[in-house]
Design an enzyme around this catalytic site. Structure first.
Site, mmCIF file in Angstrom:
data_model
loop_
_atom_site.group_PDB
_atom_site.id
_atom_site.type_symbol
_atom_site.label_atom_id
_atom_site.label_comp_id
_atom_site.label_asym_id
_atom_site.label_seq_id
_atom_site.Cartn_x
_atom_site.Cartn_y
_atom_site.Cartn_z
ATOM 1 N N GLN A 64 -4.778 -5.701 6.833
ATOM 2 C CA GLN A 64 -5.596 -6.558 6.083
ATOM 3 C C GLN A 64 -5.625 -7.666 6.997
ATOM 4 O OE1 GLN A 64 -8.032 -5.639 3.923
ATOM 5 N NE2 GLN A 64 -7.108 -3.494 3.691
ATOM 6 N N LYS A 79 -10.604 -1.283 10.083
ATOM 7 C CA LYS A 79 -10.690 -2.415 9.541
ATOM 8 C C LYS A 79 -11.053 -3.828 10.189
ATOM 9 C CE LYS A 79 -7.599 -0.367 6.034
ATOM 10 N NZ LYS A 79 -8.431 -0.225 4.883
ATOM 11 N N CYS A 97 -4.622 2.339 -3.777
ATOM 12 C CA CYS A 97 -3.511 2.734 -3.020
ATOM 13 C C CYS A 97 -2.407 2.000 -3.402
ATOM 14 C CB CYS A 97 -3.759 3.035 -1.548
ATOM 15 S SG CYS A 97 -4.909 4.540 -1.259
ATOM 16 N N HIS A 139 0.897 -1.248 -0.060
ATOM 17 C CA HIS A 139 -0.001 0.154 0.051
ATOM 18 C C HIS A 139 1.110 1.268 -0.065
ATOM 19 C CE1 HIS A 139 -2.935 2.975 1.671
ATOM 20 N NE2 HIS A 139 -4.017 2.225 1.266
ATOM 21 N N ASP A 167 2.788 -4.532 8.257
ATOM 22 C CA ASP A 167 1.373 -3.726 8.017
ATOM 23 C C ASP A 167 0.463 -4.876 8.300
ATOM 24 O OD1 ASP A 167 -0.708 -2.678 7.192
ATOM 25 O OD2 ASP A 167 0.140 -2.111 5.377
#
Length: 400
Positions: A198, A221, A359, A122, A195
């Site tokens: 997700q 999220k 993104c 991202h 990260d």
């Protein structure tokens, strides 16, 4: 086994009608909807315990302070961090990565030093490192969307200072072998930032088992309020990193000549925190864990398998990202329909998907496309909704 209808009943927005159609919400990788317990927690906070935290001596301030710090401990348990001092509240994944990039770079990064990222990152895990002057080394992908780990091992050099990689791709759905990537990096004495934006809503994350140096995610999220997030960092790194913002709370003492900084985690939390949002985040984490990870995994895996099988029957469809280890995301195009047109027309049928480059422009360039249609699943989605998506795509195809 999950009672999906009972779960759906706890999400008020899922009863919404869009253009007189029942809402089908498949934009969960962008943001998830909020269950009633999270909404109620936010309302209760503003209604009964709204007061600035940490320095107040009055009852409401102490009540709000306790709730905020309980939320921090809830987040610690959720990630299985060693100490609550390693849990820093942020406004989301983007801010968390920027915090690390800014603060880590001041101590450990010199011009020409290298940060390893993957081709599927991202923008939020690309731009912050560029702003710090890092040279990015990019882990390439195989055609199915998996990372090339052999190529990854060859990227390390004497100038490598950090690996920053996504746990799960927001475009391809690929679940990366971050545990192995961390092991390889640590063999070179290189720390790793993961990260997890997700990942955290879909399977359990144990930062100690992974041995991650930094792990970040956004609350919105994982069914929590927007503007909330977590940065986990090992104390050995956080202690050596300077604050990235100045103001209240992050100080021990201030004079016009000198400022000394607060202890962890507060030295990274300048200003008034979102002490209501943090309790909503904690409530969302409890909500997810109450459903049971195995049941969540089985349901979302079944949704992904069913959706993939159904969408492959559509003539002209191309799916991007078919790694064996994949989360509940399908990015696709249906030739010759532009992704934006597909998204707009699905919306008229009450079906919410995301379109564009998500993104991840460098990834789109590698795939030789401008963007995709992305359907992303959450625990409240159903097989009937997937059928509605497929029927909608087929209907739209007849228009072209």
């Amino acid at each position: 086994m999950l009672n999906i209808q009972a779960i759906r009943a706890g999400f008020p927005i899922l009863q919404t009608k869009v253009y007189n159609k029942q809402l089908v919400y498949f934009d969960n990788a962008a943001t998830t909807q909020k269950p009633k317990p999270v909404i109620d927690k936010i309302v209760a906070g503003y209604s009964h315990s709204n007061a600035n935290i940490h320095r107040g001596v009055h009852y409401l301030s102490q009540l709000a302070t306790e709730a905020h710090e309980v939320a921090r401990e809830t987040a610690r348990k959720f990630l299985n961090a060693r100490n609550s001092s390693e849990m820093i509240f942020t406004h989301g994944t983007t801010e968390a990565i920027n915090l690390v990039a800014s603060s880590f770079s001041k101590v450990f990064l010199k011009p020409g030093d290298e940060v390893i990222v993957s081709a599927m990152e991202h923008h939020s895990n690309i731009v912050p490192w560029q702003l710090q002057g890092a040279t990015l080394k990019v882990v390439p992908l195989f055609e199915n969307g998996e990372l090339n780990l052999e190529a990854y091992t060859r990227l390390f050099s004497t100038r490598t200072r950090l690996v920053a990689v996504t746990h799960v791709s927001n475009v391809l759905g690929t679940i990366n072998p971050v545990g192995e990537m961390i092991r390889i990096a640590h063999a070179h004495d290189v720390p790793v930032l993961i990260d997890g934006a997700q990942a955290v809503a879909h399977f359990p994350v144990d930062v100690r088992a992974l041995d991650a140096d930094f792990y970040v995610f956004s609350g919105h999220k994982i069914y929590a309020p927007t503007g909330t997030g977590i940065l986990y960092g090992k104390e050995k790194w956080l202690e050596r990193m300077p604050p990235w913002q100045g103001g209240g709370e992050m100080i021990a003492s201030v004079t016009f000549e000198k400022t000394t900084f607060n202890e962890l985690p507060y030295k990274f939390e300048a200003g008034t925190p979102d002490f209501i949002g943090s309790t909503g985040l904690a409530e969302a984490l409890r909500f997810v864990e109450s459903l049971g990870w195995e049941d969540i995994h089985q349901h979302e895996e079944a949704l992904l398998k069913y959706a993939t099988e159904r969408i492959k029957t559509i003539e002209g469809v191309r799916i991007f990202g078919q790694s064996p280890a994949k989360g509940g995301v399908i990015s696709f195009l249906v030739d010759p329909i532009h992704h934006y047109d597909m998204g707009m027309l699905l919306d008229r049928l009450g079906i919410a998907v995301r379109t564009g480059h998500h993104c991840a422009e460098p990834l789109m360039s590698m795939l030789h496309i401008e963007g995709t249609v992305r359907a992303s699943f959450a625990v409240y989605n159903t097989f009937d909704e997937i059928d509605a998506l497929i029927a909608g795509i087929e209907q739209i195809k007849t228009m072209f």
